[in-house]
Design an enzyme around this catalytic site. Structure first.
Site, PDB file in Angstrom:
ATOM      1  N   CYS A  89       0.841  -1.205   0.000  1.00  0.00           N
ATOM      2  CA  CYS A  89       0.000   0.000   0.000  1.00  0.00           C
ATOM      3  C   CYS A  89       0.876   1.255   0.000  1.00  0.00           C
ATOM      4  O   CYS A  89       0.583   2.225   0.698  1.00  0.00           O
ATOM      5  CB  CYS A  89      -0.963  -0.008   1.187  1.00  0.00           C
ATOM      6  SG  CYS A  89      -0.230  -0.421   2.778  1.00  0.00           S
ATOM      7  N   GLY A  90       1.957   1.183  -0.767  1.00  0.00           N
ATOM      8  CA  GLY A  90       2.827   2.340  -0.898  1.00  0.00           C
ATOM      9  C   GLY A  90       3.541   2.666   0.408  1.00  0.00           C
ATOM     10  O   GLY A  90       3.956   1.775   1.151  1.00  0.00           O
TER      11      GLY A  90
END
Length: 293
Positions: A89-90
């Site tokens: 998720c980055g």
């Protein structure tokens, strides 16, 4: 230049990865809708509860006499760190970890060196990130997202409230991502305990003249613990929605990047194939000329 077989294998591998990232993006989009619905429904209730506390506190000294509003010398600190259980998720989890470290270094550096700062990770990634860096952890409620509901969060709130009441902690803070939209998450740091007027944010006391039953003191003693538990629950819902938004954005970019890589690999494959065909033609022509000589 890579062989044709190697390039074909890379194209197949990247194509499979692209299908996975595309599927993860769709799953996150579906979960994001449910998560945003939950936080949108929670915000008005949270705002109204903060308004009621501000109203009652302004009318009575009961709020100042409540054990959860007691301001004392800071000897022990508890920091709740809200992250996710999964990655991909980055920079969602890393940003929370960095914000927590910055908070500790700026406000509680001396206490941390003395071992008086405890981190309670709500989410596995926060515990892993800070644990690797040597921070003292209380991982009793790390696995919270398996079943995220107020009943489970209430147990976290009770542990936090009991720890403060028994003077295990003199300050309790929480670090989390606030959901703004799919592409934007805002890192928030809030002081949960001791409860102060700043904890209610921009909420102002209501101008309505309430009739209190039972007494105002009993109401404030009931509302403050509920407010703390609700603040933790709201932070978890905000973070949950932010996580799905961040993962959706990350998977969308990963899918686009995979598409660009596939184009580059196909171009490389065609160039390699063309070079191989050219070499075969040259060999045939060279052989024919040798025979005719």
């Amino acid at each position: 230049m890579a062989s044709l077989k190697e390039v074909r294998n890379r194209i197949v591998s990247v194509n499979s990865t692209q299908q996975i990232t595309k599927a993860m993006k769709m799953v996150s989009a579906a979960k994001l809708r449910r998560a945003t619905d939950a936080i949108v429904q929670m915000r008005p209730y949270s705002k109204k509860l903060s308004e009621m506390i501000a109203t009652v506190s302004g009318r009575t000294d009961a709020g100042k006499e409540n054990p959860f509003t007691e301001v004392r010398e800071i000897k022990n600190v508890l920091i709740l760190v809200v992250t996710s259980d999964r990655g991909l998720c980055g920079a969602f989890n890393a940003n929370i970890g960095k914000a927590t470290i910055a908070l500790i270094q700026q406000k509680y550096a001396a206490l941390n060196q003395a071992g008086h700062v405890t981190v309670m990770p709500l989410g596995k990634k926060g515990g892993e990130y800070l644990g690797r860096r040597g921070y003292k952890l209380n991982a009793a409620h790390q696995d919270i997202y398996t079943k995220l509901n107020f009943g489970n969060v209430r147990l976290i709130g009770e542990d936090v409230l009991n720890g403060f009441a028994e003077k295990q902690y003199d300050v309790v803070e929480i670090v989390f991502n606030e959901f703004k939209n799919v592409a934007t998450q805002i890192i928030r740091t809030e002081q949960l305990l001791p409860l102060q007027e700043s904890n209610t944010g921009d909420v102002k006391p209501s101008a309505v003249d309430y009739i209190f039953e039972p007494s105002e003191a009993e109401i404030i003693n009931e509302l403050i613990p509920k407010s703390i538990k609700l603040s933790i629950f709201r932070a978890l819902l905000e973070s949950n929605a932010s996580e799905h938004g961040a993962r959706m954005t990350a998977m969308d970019k990963a899918t686009d990047n995979a598409g660009e890589l596939i184009k580059a690999l196909k171009l490389e494959y065609n160039r390699s194939r063309q070079a191989a065909i050219t070499n075969e033609i040259l060999e045939i022509v060279g052989g024919a000329e040798a025979l005719s000589a």
